[in-house]
Design a protein around this motif. Sequence first.
Motif, PDB file in Angstrom:
ATOM      1  N   LEU A 127      -6.441 194.545  66.575  1.00  0.00           N
ATOM      2  CA  LEU A 127      -7.685 194.003  67.122  1.00  0.00           C
ATOM      3  C   LEU A 127      -7.568 193.723  68.616  1.00  0.00           C
ATOM      4  CD1 LEU A 127      -8.608 191.585  64.210  1.00  0.00           C
ATOM      5  CD2 LEU A 127      -9.662 193.776  64.747  1.00  0.00           C
ATOM      6  N   LEU A 182       0.186 178.155  64.138  1.00  0.00           N
ATOM      7  CA  LEU A 182      -0.553 177.912  62.892  1.00  0.00           C
ATOM      8  C   LEU A 182       0.303 178.303  61.694  1.00  0.00           C
ATOM      9  CD1 LEU A 182      -3.415 176.947  62.261  1.00  0.00           C
ATOM     10  CD2 LEU A 182      -4.097 179.324  62.088  1.00  0.00           C
ATOM     11  N   LEU A 212      -0.967 180.669  69.602  1.00  0.00           N
ATOM     12  CA  LEU A 212      -1.807 179.845  68.720  1.00  0.00           C
ATOM     13  C   LEU A 212      -1.631 180.251  67.262  1.00  0.00           C
ATOM     14  CD1 LEU A 212      -3.810 177.615  69.205  1.00  0.00           C
ATOM     15  CD2 LEU A 212      -5.620 179.304  69.244  1.00  0.00           C
ATOM     16  N   ALA A 213      -1.687 181.572  67.013  1.00  0.00           N
ATOM     17  CA  ALA A 213      -1.580 182.066  65.640  1.00  0.00           C
ATOM     18  C   ALA A 213      -0.198 181.756  65.067  1.00  0.00           C
ATOM     19  CB  ALA A 213      -1.836 183.569  65.615  1.00  0.00           C
ATOM     20  N   ALA A 250     -13.762 188.943  67.383  1.00  0.00           N
ATOM     21  CA  ALA A 250     -12.577 189.222  66.568  1.00  0.00           C
ATOM     22  C   ALA A 250     -11.646 188.027  66.590  1.00  0.00           C
ATOM     23  CB  ALA A 250     -11.868 190.470  67.110  1.00  0.00           C
ATOM     24  N   ALA A 251     -11.460 187.418  67.788  1.00  0.00           N
ATOM     25  CA  ALA A 251     -10.552 186.278  67.903  1.00  0.00           C
ATOM     26  C   ALA A 251     -11.030 185.119  67.044  1.00  0.00           C
ATOM     27  CB  ALA A 251     -10.448 185.850  69.365  1.00  0.00           C
ATOM     28  N   VAL A 286     -10.658 186.016  63.312  1.00  0.00           N
ATOM     29  CA  VAL A 286      -9.262 186.045  62.859  1.00  0.00           C
ATOM     30  C   VAL A 286      -8.712 184.636  62.713  1.00  0.00           C
ATOM     31  CG1 VAL A 286      -6.935 186.572  63.644  1.00  0.00           C
ATOM     32  CG2 VAL A 286      -8.661 188.342  63.640  1.00  0.00           C
ATOM     33  N   LEU A 287      -8.930 183.798  63.725  1.00  0.00           N
ATOM     34  CA  LEU A 287      -8.375 182.439  63.659  1.00  0.00           C
ATOM     35  C   LEU A 287      -9.000 181.643  62.515  1.00  0.00           C
ATOM     36  CD1 LEU A 287      -7.628 180.724  67.040  1.00  0.00           C
ATOM     37  CD2 LEU A 287      -6.100 181.570  65.297  1.00  0.00           C
ATOM     38  N   PHE A 298      -3.587 187.693  73.132  1.00  0.00           N
ATOM     39  CA  PHE A 298      -3.612 186.390  73.807  1.00  0.00           C
ATOM     40  C   PHE A 298      -3.637 185.226  72.832  1.00  0.00           C
ATOM     41  CE2 PHE A 298      -7.933 187.890  73.383  1.00  0.00           C
ATOM     42  CZ  PHE A 298      -8.593 186.786  72.878  1.00  0.00           C
ATOM     43  N   LEU A 299      -3.925 185.527  71.574  1.00  0.00           N
ATOM     44  CA  LEU A 299      -3.940 184.469  70.562  1.00  0.00           C
ATOM     45  C   LEU A 299      -2.580 184.242  69.924  1.00  0.00           C
ATOM     46  CD1 LEU A 299      -7.177 184.932  68.454  1.00  0.00           C
ATOM     47  CD2 LEU A 299      -6.605 183.116  70.011  1.00  0.00           C
ATOM     48  N   LEU A 349      -2.841 192.025  62.448  1.00  0.00           N
ATOM     49  CA  LEU A 349      -4.060 191.413  62.974  1.00  0.00           C
ATOM     50  C   LEU A 349      -4.153 191.505  64.489  1.00  0.00           C
ATOM     51  CD1 LEU A 349      -4.433 188.155  60.837  1.00  0.00           C
ATOM     52  CD2 LEU A 349      -5.917 190.152  60.832  1.00  0.00           C
ATOM     53  N   ILE A 366      -5.901 191.378  70.281  1.00  0.00           N
ATOM     54  CA  ILE A 366      -6.098 189.979  70.666  1.00  0.00           C
ATOM     55  C   ILE A 366      -4.742 189.293  70.810  1.00  0.00           C
ATOM     56  CG2 ILE A 366      -8.439 189.469  69.883  1.00  0.00           C
ATOM     57  CD1 ILE A 366      -7.323 188.767  67.180  1.00  0.00           C
ATOM     58  N   MET A 406      -7.573 182.934  59.289  1.00  0.00           N
ATOM     59  CA  MET A 406      -6.184 182.483  59.105  1.00  0.00           C
ATOM     60  C   MET A 406      -6.153 181.022  58.685  1.00  0.00           C
ATOM     61  SD  MET A 406      -3.855 184.095  62.090  1.00  0.00           S
ATOM     62  CE  MET A 406      -2.565 182.935  61.800  1.00  0.00           C
TER      63      MET A 406
END
Lengths: 196, 177
Positions: A70, A82, A78-79, B3-4, B7-8, A74-75, A66, A72, B11
């Motif tokens: 993509l 989670l 956080l991901a 996208a962010a 995706v979040l 910077f997430l 993911l 990303i 999820m």
Amino acid sequence: MTTVTEYLLLLLGTALVNNVVLAKFLGLCPFMGVSNKLDTALGMGLATTFVLTLAAVASWLVERLLLQPLDIGFLRILAFILIIAAVVQFTEMVMRKTSPVLYQMLGIYLPLITTNCAVLGVALLNVQEQNGFIHSLFYGLGSALGFTLVMVIFAGLRERLALSAVPAMFAGAPIAFIVAGLLSLAFMGFAGLPTH
Amino acid sequence: MYAAIVVLTAMGLSLGFVLGLAARLFRVEADPVAEKIEALMPGSQCGQCGYPGCKPAAEALARGEASVTLCPPGGRALAEELAQLLGVQADLSGVKDAVPMLARVDEDLCIGCLKCLRACPTDAVIGAAKQIHCVLPEACSGCGKCVDVCPTECMQMLPIEPTVRTWRWPKPVLAAA
């Protein structure tokens, strides 16, 4: 070198040489908090082993499938948080069903695995070192086994400390910190092991 | 950016779905009596009964280890209800017929120390540092935790004042026969 020896050395390296608790200083909260009794320390170690390994693998999958495609990244934190929270919640449900005694003993420390920085630390280190899938799996498993080993050793030491005549000014937490320091020094001896 | 967000959200939804399934799959049958008792309890987890919260207290009651009069905020009404539910004879002589009490701040004495604010299990106290605090009567459960921590004794438990909405004519007093 064959793959088997390579992975064995990886396990040994992460469990002993680069121990999460004593060399990287991650996950100190359960290390000091749940090490009063041997049983609970072992239970905590095993629960963390399960969560850490699963979280390392799952966060690798999320990173590669993911976040990287993509773009990303910077997430990432956080991901990963989670995922770790979900894995811990899952472990809690399973444990409540399969082993109510252990569930009672671990109490508040079980949900607190979520905030065990060793779990997030290992997931982030896997990304930083650009490990492959199997490599990440063993990295997580090795770190978790090292964590369990240290928890059990430390709990055994503290059980003996409780019975010995400690000077009043050192009794309780101070002597525990001193012992943790000595244990860390002892683990520095593993730095001479060949890991490649 | 989209996208962010996607995706979040995805999820969160999928992990929530998996956890929901797991909760069904690994359901632990709790004691139905304890669940009923817990539903009757005030639920503010004040700890005045000596148990860490309402759930442990309900479990102890269901096991028969605690008395039905254990809950001070619940008072006589709760004790009677519990006795009825559990089919035991309750000794209500020791229970104060507690009029529902609410906490109130004496504004002359309040120093704005925030201690009651932290102690309140229902977030009924509002205020800021060095500002006079105030209790929201709708949120106060009357557990009395704030009274214990108040350094100036400005927090008091007082019977609920009748408002325009709650005031009723007093019941007629029967003349002595």
